[in-house]
Motif scaffolding. Structure first.
Motif, PDB file in Angstrom:
ATOM      1  N   VAL B 269       0.854  -1.192   0.000  1.00 16.04           N
ATOM      2  CA  VAL B 269       0.000   0.000   0.000  1.00 16.04           C
ATOM      3  C   VAL B 269       0.887   1.239   0.000  1.00 16.04           C
ATOM      4  N   GLU B 270       0.413   2.261  -0.673  1.00 18.11           N
ATOM      5  CA  GLU B 270       1.141   3.536  -0.643  1.00 18.11           C
ATOM      6  C   GLU B 270       0.202   4.640  -0.186  1.00 18.11           C
ATOM      7  N   LEU B 271       0.738   5.570   0.601  1.00 18.31           N
ATOM      8  CA  LEU B 271      -0.033   6.736   1.026  1.00 18.31           C
ATOM      9  C   LEU B 271       0.793   7.987   0.744  1.00 18.31           C
ATOM     10  N   GLU B 272       0.176   8.949   0.069  1.00 16.29           N
ATOM     11  CA  GLU B 272       0.897  10.187  -0.212  1.00 16.29           C
ATOM     12  C   GLU B 272       0.807  11.115   0.989  1.00 16.29           C
ATOM     13  N   THR B 273       1.922  11.716   1.349  1.00 15.70           N
ATOM     14  CA  THR B 273       1.939  12.712   2.419  1.00 15.70           C
ATOM     15  C   THR B 273       2.520  14.002   1.856  1.00 15.70           C
ATOM     16  N   HIS B 275       5.202  15.217   2.478  1.00 16.26           N
ATOM     17  CA  HIS B 275       6.660  15.121   2.324  1.00 16.26           C
ATOM     18  C   HIS B 275       7.087  13.839   1.627  1.00 16.26           C
ATOM     19  N   GLY B 276       6.200  13.275   0.831  1.00 10.79           N
ATOM     20  CA  GLY B 276       6.587  12.079   0.087  1.00 10.79           C
ATOM     21  C   GLY B 276       5.643  10.916   0.339  1.00 10.79           C
ATOM     22  N   THR B 277       5.982   9.798  -0.251  1.00 11.15           N
ATOM     23  CA  THR B 277       5.110   8.625  -0.185  1.00 11.15           C
ATOM     24  C   THR B 277       5.532   7.718   0.965  1.00 11.15           C
ATOM     25  N   ALA B 278       4.555   7.274   1.748  1.00 15.39           N
ATOM     26  CA  ALA B 278       4.793   6.239   2.763  1.00 15.39           C
ATOM     27  C   ALA B 278       4.308   4.930   2.166  1.00 15.39           C
ATOM     28  N   THR B 279       5.182   3.948   2.130  1.00 13.38           N
ATOM     29  CA  THR B 279       4.849   2.674   1.483  1.00 13.38           C
ATOM     30  C   THR B 279       4.950   1.536   2.489  1.00 13.38           C
ATOM     31  N   LEU B 280       3.954   0.691   2.504  1.00  9.60           N
ATOM     32  CA  LEU B 280       3.996  -0.510   3.331  1.00  9.60           C
ATOM     33  C   LEU B 280       4.533  -1.646   2.466  1.00  9.60           C
ATOM     34  N   GLY B 325       5.353  12.672   7.517  1.00  9.60           N
ATOM     35  CA  GLY B 325       5.011  13.679   6.534  1.00  9.60           C
ATOM     36  C   GLY B 325       3.749  14.460   6.859  1.00  9.60           C
ATOM     37  N   GLY B 326       3.525  14.703   8.125  1.00  8.81           N
ATOM     38  CA  GLY B 326       2.360  15.466   8.519  1.00  8.81           C
ATOM     39  C   GLY B 326       1.086  14.643   8.628  1.00  8.81           C
ATOM     40  N   ARG B 327       1.208  13.347   8.442  1.00 13.09           N
ATOM     41  CA  ARG B 327       0.030  12.488   8.588  1.00 13.09           C
ATOM     42  C   ARG B 327       0.285  11.454   9.674  1.00 13.09           C
ATOM     43  N   LEU B 328      -0.815  10.945  10.222  1.00 12.08           N
ATOM     44  CA  LEU B 328      -0.720   9.867  11.201  1.00 12.08           C
ATOM     45  C   LEU B 328      -1.145   8.574  10.514  1.00 12.08           C
ATOM     46  N   ILE B 329      -0.270   7.591  10.506  1.00 16.21           N
ATOM     47  CA  ILE B 329      -0.532   6.344   9.789  1.00 16.21           C
ATOM     48  C   ILE B 329      -0.507   5.192  10.782  1.00 16.21           C
ATOM     49  N   CYS B 353      -8.982  -5.500   7.675  1.00 14.83           N
ATOM     50  CA  CYS B 353      -7.631  -6.050   7.752  1.00 14.83           C
ATOM     51  C   CYS B 353      -7.455  -6.984   6.554  1.00 14.83           C
ATOM     52  N   THR B 354      -6.327  -6.875   5.883  1.00  9.96           N
ATOM     53  CA  THR B 354      -6.070  -7.668   4.683  1.00  9.96           C
ATOM     54  C   THR B 354      -4.797  -8.480   4.867  1.00  9.96           C
ATOM     55  N   ASP B 355      -4.940  -9.776   4.669  1.00 11.43           N
ATOM     56  CA  ASP B 355      -3.776 -10.667   4.754  1.00 11.43           C
ATOM     57  C   ASP B 355      -3.021 -10.472   6.069  1.00 11.43           C
ATOM     58  N   GLY B 356      -3.778 -10.297   7.141  1.00 15.19           N
ATOM     59  CA  GLY B 356      -3.149 -10.186   8.464  1.00 15.19           C
ATOM     60  C   GLY B 356      -2.551  -8.828   8.758  1.00 15.19           C
ATOM     61  N   LEU B 357      -2.818  -7.841   7.877  1.00 17.46           N
ATOM     62  CA  LEU B 357      -2.228  -6.508   8.066  1.00 17.46           C
ATOM     63  C   LEU B 357      -3.314  -5.439   8.075  1.00 17.46           C
ATOM     64  N   VAL B 358      -3.029  -4.353   8.762  1.00 19.20           N
ATOM     65  CA  VAL B 358      -3.889  -3.181   8.690  1.00 19.20           C
ATOM     66  C   VAL B 358      -2.999  -1.970   8.434  1.00 19.20           C
ATOM     67  N   PHE B 359      -3.486  -1.083   7.550  1.00 21.91           N
ATOM     68  CA  PHE B 359      -2.677   0.074   7.160  1.00 21.91           C
ATOM     69  C   PHE B 359      -3.644   1.167   6.744  1.00 21.91           C
ATOM     70  N   THR B 360      -3.668   2.268   7.467  1.00 23.37           N
ATOM     71  CA  THR B 360      -4.590   3.348   7.123  1.00 23.37           C
ATOM     72  C   THR B 360      -4.077   4.660   7.695  1.00 23.37           C
ATOM     73  N   ASP B 361      -4.445   5.747   7.029  1.00 20.86           N
ATOM     74  CA  ASP B 361      -4.114   7.026   7.650  1.00 20.86           C
ATOM     75  C   ASP B 361      -5.286   7.453   8.522  1.00 20.86           C
ATOM     76  N   LEU B 362      -4.958   8.144   9.584  1.00 16.14           N
ATOM     77  CA  LEU B 362      -5.957   8.483  10.583  1.00 16.14           C
ATOM     78  C   LEU B 362      -6.430   9.923  10.408  1.00 16.14           C
TER      79      LEU B 362
END
Lengths: 161, 395
Positions: B269-273, B275-280, B325-329, B353-362
């Motif tokens: 998963v990728e999240l844009e912030t 200050h750049g991309t946060a990638t899981l 990058g200014g976001r809470l993940i 939750c997908t494949d045993g993982l959770v990833f989201t910006d708050l």
């Protein structure tokens, strides 16, 4: 990630004398040292996709060479230098230790001190590169080399520092 | 940096040729690197003959026991069988190791820590085993996928007033280590020390259904000091290459991604912030497991420990909130169907939750409220509610 074949070949061609020298010192035999280097690069080629890129390629290759040489030795490293062909005593002012005595003194060093010594003197690697090659801290390299120097100085009081 | 000692350099020069005129033979290296599987098998077969002879001859000389046939070993007495049976008694759902206690066997007796320790081992129904060293501890790997595991004992420690448990553990000094490596993943084991020393203890291999090599090692006195302590047990392959690491918990040296095959990583998963991309990312291990981490600004941020196969979905809720990058993940392990954010105004937000993982910006409401796990029917898991502000990862 992984290592590129071209990069491995470049490292091989650029540093072959140093690889050969360190491997010969570890193994105690020129020909078997050569075989260790060739085998190390064979392993590097087979395993290049597992290179994680978290450190320099050079360090990874050195690690493979050192490990292949240690495998090749198949006997306690303490005996390896004893088996190098004896060279004529170094000419000079009498301050240099005799070759046989130096072999014995090095053979009595702990393995890590020998490896650091070989990489420093035979490969001319700095502390950071030795640390990366042996997966130890640069401070440990400094302390280890210092200990090796101290041990050799104790044996050869005439070698000043 | 200390300059090379010129006299020593000169003396060393005289011992080993410079090889300045060494002829490269890259073609030979390529041949060795591309040795076919068939050739390697042939070499293995050639090697097997003397090994077989050695195994047949060795017992006469007391050189080793080869591979112990598990079902040929002595069965455990009833008190030990009851101990193993109790491992399943009262275990929470999903945590029962499924040990076949009636098949508990005595694998051997090792002497370490100044006394004799018997190793008892029992298979599990899912293909793993439970092991127990008398006066030494042990554990269970229900799935049979844990590549390396070690237990140990620490020297008595002086505890400073107010010192927390973690600090005490990190200041601990191991005095012996015992454990195993799984034969399907590893060919040997290495104990690594803070000062760079590496020791390869001898293994006693036990046949299927155990399929593991066991070892015990008394740590020499010289290695029982800060700066020299044992820090990890590493499973290695036949070439001595790293397969997996089990850290002993002492010292501060840890690489949470040591087991990851980074070359085969996958961006989940990728999240844009701002200050750049946060990638899981996830990456496989050499033991069928999985490592998970966040990358942001060139930095690798561990999200979960590398987990063996079959254990990815057994984690309850191992999550943390990262300020990037200014976001809470929020990222981590989630062994449930979903998580639910409970906002202070009474509203809720559900994240799968997908494949045993959770990833989201708050969003601000998520970040100020609470979070809980939901099962497949959407029911909240009792006791799973946590305060989101308390999940902030230390930076």
């Amino acid at each position: 990630m992984g290592a590129r074949l071209d990069d491995l070949e470049a490292a091989y061609r650029e540093h072959l004398p140093q690889f050969r020298r360190v491997a010969a010192a570890i193994v105690g035999d020129e020909e078997r040292g050569r075989d260790a280097v060739q085998e190390a690069f064979g392993r590097a080629i087979r395993r290049r996709r597992t290179f994680r890129g978290s450190g320099p390629l050079e360090a990874w290759v050195w690690r493979l060479v050192v490990n292949a040489a240690r495998d090749q030795a198949r006997r306690p490293l303490a005996r390896s230098l004893d088996e190098l062909p004896s060279e004529p005593e170094a000419a000079g002012n009498g301050a240099s230790p005799r070759g046989d005595d130096l072999r014995m003194a090095i053979a009595l060093l702990p393995e890590r001190q020998r490896l650091v010594l070989f990489l420093r003197y035979y490969a001319d690697l700095d502390y950071a590169r030795i640390a990366a090659a042996l997966e130890i801290a640069p401070g440990t390299v400094a302390a280890t080399l210092h200990a090796a120097h101290a041990a050799l100085r104790r044996t050869f009081q005439e070698v000043p520092r | 940096m200390t300059d090379p000692d010129p006299l020593l350099a000169s003396a060393l020069d005289s011992l080993v040729p410079s090889f300045d005129d060494a002829a490269p033979d890259w073609a030979d290296a390529l041949r060795r690197g591309r040795r076919s599987r068939r050739q390697r098998l042939a070499l293995a077969a050639l090697t097997a003959v003397p090994v077989l002879i050695a195994l047949l001859v060795a017992p006469a000389f007391g050189l080793g026991r080869g591979v112990l046939p598990f079902f040929g070993t002595e069965k455990a007495p009833q008190p030990v069988v009851r101990d193993f049976a109790s491992m399943s008694t009262g275990a929470p759902p999903g945590m029962d190791p499924g040990v076949i206690a009636s098949e508990t066997r005595k694998v051997g007796v090792w002497h370490f820590g100044g006394k004799a320790h018997t190793l008892w081992v029992a298979p599990t129904r899912a293909g793993g085993f439970c092991d127990l060293w008398t006066d030494g501890g042990g554990g269970c790997d229900r799935e049979g996928t844990v590549p390396v595991d070690a237990v140990g004992a620490m020297a008595p420690m002086r505890v400073a007033p107010g010192e927390d448990t973690q600090a005490r553990l990190e200041n601990g000094i191991p005095v012996w280590i015992a454990g195993y490596v799984r034969s399907k993943y590893a060919a040997g084991v290495a104990i690594r020390f803070e000062d760079g020393t590496v020791v390869r203890p001898e293994l006693t291999w036990v046949s299927e259904p155990i399929g593991a090599g066991f070892f015990a090692y008394d740590i020499p006195t010289a290695q029982r000091a800060i700066g020299h302590r044992a820090i990890s047990v590493v499973a290695v392959d036949a070439d001595g290459e790293h397969v997996a690491t089990d850290y002993l918990g002492v010292g501060g040296l840890r690489d949470p991604l040591a087991d990851a095959v980074i070359a085969e990583r996958h961006a989940e998963v990728e999240l844009e912030t701002a200050h750049g991309t946060a990638t899981l990312y996830t990456a496989p291990t050499r033991y069928e497991g999985r490592c998970t981490w966040l990358e942001f600004g060139g930095e690798q941020i561990p999200v979960t420990p590398c987990l063996p196969k079959g254990y990815e979905h057994q984690a309850a809720l191992g999550v943390a909130v990262h300020a990037l990058g200014g976001r809470l993940i929020l990222a981590g392990e989630c062994g449930y169907a979903a998580v639910e954010f409970l906002h202070l105004d009474g509203s809720v937000r559900r994240v799968e939750c997908t494949d045993g993982l959770v990833f989201t910006d708050l969003n601000p409401a998520d970040a100020a409220g609470e979070m809980r796990a939901l099962d497949a029917d959407g029911h909240p898991l009792p006791g799973s509610t946590v305060s989101v502000p308390r999940l902030r990862a230390p930076r």
